[in-house]
Write an enzyme that holds these catalytic residues in place. Structure first.
Site, PDB file in Angstrom:
ATOM      1  CE  LYS A 273       4.148  -0.797  -1.945  1.00 42.88           C
ATOM      2  NZ  LYS A 273       3.811  -1.762  -0.884  1.00 42.88           N
TER       3      LYS A 273
ATOM      4  CG  HIS B 137      -4.452  -6.062  -4.675  1.00 39.08           C
ATOM      5  ND1 HIS B 137      -3.144  -5.609  -4.661  1.00 39.08           N
ATOM      6  CD2 HIS B 137      -5.041  -5.511  -3.582  1.00 39.08           C
ATOM      7  CE1 HIS B 137      -2.963  -4.822  -3.618  1.00 39.08           C
ATOM      8  NE2 HIS B 137      -4.093  -4.762  -2.940  1.00 39.08           N
TER       9      HIS B 137
END
Length: 348
Positions: free
Chosen positions: A110, A92
């Site tokens: 997330k 990420h």
């Protein structure tokens, strides 16, 4: 049974259409694209994977025009307005950085980062570049949670004192799921556990103290963890997340004047039930339990904010505060304009 307030969520079809690029071709990317296409006017212009063949197969299956065999190629695509980062957790930071440095707005699945330092780096880079950035914790964009927000802001619960929430799902040790891989930041806390932890801090604010106890999974990751969060005002959250079993996955927000119950799965579209303290007439909000079909609400919110020239969304930023409790029960909570201590120990 009397109804709770209706959600104020704008019509997703009214959100301005943007061109999206998708980094990653996994389970969540498929569901995100499907939901967004069915309920909004957003367009998917490109998809990228680490291998060209996988990207091309995904693009054909989802009718996406361009497929790239590297993330660098996608972020260089001038037709892409915003990048959805749907890679494994460990990528990420790198993917968000890549997109932001290429001048693209980002919606990052997330967790935004593996820790607070990574999340802060992404937020700082987006701010420095004048680009929109948000974490795709889709729950808070749902109409169901706008109802929760209104109940909290109205003072209907009185002084909120407690949050109870759990999130458990069984994962077969022989299944090879990424959540069981330590090298991919596996375990429940950065995945399933984001829902109860985020709910608790959204309702109560930062934790002053954190107590946690975990159990190791045979795969070598954390298998389950119980957490108690306490705020400086004496509010408390009791949370649990596990990979060992399916749990009710419910949530409760309790105050001096009433209790708000979210039947499981609490992080999906679904009902909201308010029960007054000491009896009285319950109030409800009901919506179809459409599971991940609700992913499109976050995409519509992102498109609206980007079109308006905003760099963040207040859906995640804002903290519903408890107003002075009705009937004088309990001490008034600290208001928005009063200083708050920020010291806390993050568990994600």
């Amino acid at each position: 049974m009397p109804a709770l307030p209706s959600p104020r969520t704008p019509d997703p079809l009214a959100a301005p259409a943007l061109n999206w690029g998708v980094l990653g071709t996994g389970w969540i990317a498929e569901r995100f694209i499907g939901s967004v296409r069915r309920h909004t006017r957003q367009r998917f212009a490109a998809v990228a994977s680490r291998g060209a063949a996988r990207a091309e197969e995904f693009a054909v299956r989802h009718d996406i025009t361009r497929a790239y065999g590297s993330y660098e190629e996608l972020v260089a695509d001038e037709s892409v307005d915003v990048v959805y980062v749907a890679t494994e957790h460990t990528a990420h930071l790198a993917c968000a950085r890549l997109a932001l440095e290429a001048g693209k707005h980002v919606l990052v699945e997330k967790p935004l980062g593996l820790n607070a330092a990574q999340a802060a780096e992404i937020a700082r880079l987006a701010s420095d570049r004048g680009l929109f950035c948000a974490e795709a914790l889709w729950t808070f964009f749902l109409p169901r949670f706008d109802v929760v927000r209104q109940v909290l802001d109205s003072g209907m619960l009185g002084e909120v004192r407690s949050v109870l929430a759990d999130m458990g799902e069984y994962f077969d040790p022989a299944g090879g799921h990424r959540i069981l891989r330590a090298d991919l930041a596996g375990g429940p806390l950065l995945d399933l556990g984001t829902y109860p932890v985020s709910l608790a801090t959204w309702v109560l604010g930062p934790a002053e103290t954190v107590q946690a106890s975990g159990v190791t999974h045979p795969a070598g990751v954390n298998g389950q963890v119980g957490v108690v969060l306490n705020t400086e005002r004496g509010e408390q959250a009791v949370l649990h997340t596990t990979l060992f079993s399916d749990t009710p996955t419910t949530a409760t927000v309790a105050g001096t004047e009433g209790t708000l119950h979210l039947p499981g799965p609490f992080y999906h579209p679904g009902d909201v039930l308010f029960t007054p303290t000491g009896g009285g007439t319950p109030r409800t909000y009901t919506e179809p339990r459409t599971a991940h079909e609700g992913l499109h609400f976050e995409a519509a919110e992102v498109a609206r904010r980007i079109k308006n020239g905003q760099l963040e969304t207040p859906v995640r930023d804002r903290l519903p505060r408890r107003v002075t409790p009705p009937k004088g029960r309990g001490a008034p909570p600290r208001g928005r304009d009063q200083p708050q201590r920020t010291r806390s120990r993050s568990t994600t």
